[in-house]
Design an enzyme around this catalytic site. Structure first.
Site: not given
Length: 381
Positions: A121, A268, A270
Site C-alpha cells: 500500500e 500482507d 490477508n
C-alpha cells in the site's frame, strides 16, 4: 526553528507566542506577538515503535540480515469519508493526514536499521517524493511496482552495501495467468469456474520479485518476493488462486533461473493462520475439498488440489494480530523464509497490547498505519 509540541491539554487552542528579547531581537528589532493561524495539534508523544528501536539500533553483521514487512496504509484509502467515519472514527483527523503519517513512517523505518524492507500500500508519490529519498540517506535502494488500476503498489528496499540487484521478475497475477505458459494448467482448471475466473482476472494484485546478490560473497544470492493479496473476508478462494500463481512464478525464478536460491516471501496475505492460504504456503499443498474453496458460497465453489515445492516457515510465528482496527484484529502479515537455507536469529517483539490500544485502535497519533511491521533477524544456515 523550534518545534513546539504542546501537552494534550492545549490541543485545539490558539496560542499567542511572545518572542523573548535576546540577540536576535536586538538585531532584528523588538519582539512582537504572533498568533498561530490554526489549532495547535499534539505531537505523537511516545510511539508504538520506540521500544522496538531499542532492539534495532545497529545494522546486522555480515552473516545476517534484518527483514521488515509492513502494510503502511495508502493515503488513497486513508483519506476517504468511509475511512474517517466508519473504519477509523477513533483516529484524530490530523493523524490520518499524509504529511503527519509520512513523518512518523520515515522515523519508524529509519530506526529499524533493516537490510530488506517490503512495503505494501505504497502511494506512488509517497515512494518517489518521500520514502525513496529518506531511506536512500540510510543506505537503502528502493524498487517500486504499481498496481495498474490503483495509485498504490509495492516497494522493496535493500541495503546497498550488503546487496546489489541482479534481476527483477515482477508480475500482475491476472496478466500472468492469461499469458504465461507457466500457469497454463491452473488457467485451464480455473476456466471451469467462470464466476471465480472473472473475479480473479478483475483484481489488480501484483507480485514483486527481486534477485539480490551479496556484495561481500557473490556466490550468495537471495530471492525476495513481496505481495499484497485480495482483501475481501469472503475471498479465500481468490487468494488461493493468487498465491498459487505467485508460488509457481517464484518457483520458476528460484528453481529454474537461479537453482537453489533461498527465498524470503513477505507481504500482507490477508489470511489468518487458520486460512487455506496460510496452510497452503506452510504445508506445500491444499486439498480440493478445503473449506476455503467455498469461502463465498456454493455459487463460487472452485475445487482444485494445488501444491508447491518450497519448505517455508513463518519467521515471526503467528502473532495474535498484525492488523488492529475498530472492527477487526488478526494476523494477516508474514515473512516466510526458506527453512532449508535460512534460520531465525531473533524476532523483534511487537508493540504491547496496551501500546496498540492506547488510542483505542490503529492508526493513531502514535502509529501511522492500521498494520504493525513485522521484523526479524535472519542468518544463512
Amino acid at each position: 526553528e523550534r518545534v513546539f509540541t504542546p501537552p494534550n491539554a492545549l490541543v485545539g487552542l490558539r496560542l499567542k507566542l511572545r518572542c523573548t528579547p535576546g540577540d536576535a531581537a536586538r538585531r532584528y528589532g523588538p519582539a512582537r506577538e504572533v498568533e498561530s493561524n490554526g489549532p495547535v495539534e499534539a505531537g505523537p508523544g511516545a510511539c508504538t515503535f520506540d521500544s522496538r528501536h531499542l532492539y534495532t539500533k545497529k545494522v546486522c553483521g555480515s552473516g545476517s540480515l534484518r527483514a521488515v514487512t509492513y502494510n503502511i496504509l495508502a493515503d488513497t484509502y486513508a483519506q476517504t469519508e468511509f475511512s474517517r467515519t466508519v473504519l477509523y472514527p477513533y483516529c484524530a483527523p490530523y493523524a490520518l493526514e499524509l504529511d503527519y503519517r509520512q513523518n512518523l513512517l520515515k522515523k519508524e523505518l529509519a530506526g529499524y536499521s533493516a537490510d530488506l524492507i517490503c512495503l505494501q500500500e505504497v502511494d506512488k508519490s509517497v515512494f518517489v517524493d518521500s520514502l525513496a529519498p529518506a531511506l536512500d540517506a540510510f543506505g537503502l535502494e528502493g524498487l517500486f511496482r504499481i498496481k495498474e488500476k490503483q495509485h498504490e503498489g509495492l516497494a522493496t528496499f535493500y541495503r546497498r552495501d550488503k546487496f546489489s540487484l541482479l534481476t527483477q521478475h515482477d508480475i500482475a497475477f491476472s496478466e500472468a495467468l492469461l499469458s504465461d505458459p507457466l500457469h497454463k494448467e491452473l488457467c485451464e482448471k480455473l476456466a471451469k469456474y467462470p464466476l471465480v475466473q472473472e473475479k480473479v482476472l478483475q483484481r489488480s494484485s501484483v507480485l514483486q520479485v527481486s534477485v539480490l546478490q551479496s556484495t561481500t560473497d557473490p556466490s550468495r544470492k537471495i530471492c525476495v518476493a513481496n505481495t499484497h493479496l485480495y482483501w475481501h473476508p469472503k475471498g479465500g478462494n481468490i487468494r488461493l488462486i493468487q498465491i498459487a500463481v505467485a508460488l509457481s512464478h517464484i518457483k520458476h525464478v528460484a528453481y529454474d533461473l537461479y537453482p537453489n536460491i533461498p527465498l524470503i516471501f513477505c507481504g500482507d496475505f490477508n489470511s489468518t493462520p487458520s486460512s487455506g492460504t496460510y496452510s497452503f504456503i506452510n504445508s506445500g499443498g491444499i486439498a480440493e475439498d478445503h473449506e476455503d474453496w467455498v469461502s463465498n458460497g456454493e455459487e463460487e465453489r472452485c475445487n482444485m488440489a494445488l501444491s508447491h515445492p518450497f519448505q517455508l516457515l513463518s519467521a515471526c510465528g503467528e502473532p495474535a494480530y498484525t492488523n488492529y482496527v475498530g472492527g477487526f484484529h488478526g494476523c494477516l502479515d508474514y515473512i516466510f523464509i526458506d527453512k532449508n537455507a535460512l534460520e531465525v536469529e531473533q524476532v523483534i517483539p511487537l508493540p504491547s497490547h496496551e501500546e496498540v490500544t492506547t488510542h483505542q485502535a490503529l492508526p493513531s497519533v502514535s502509529h501511522p498505519s492500521d498494520h504493525i511491521a513485522l521484523i526479524c533477524d535472519l542468518k544463512w544456515k
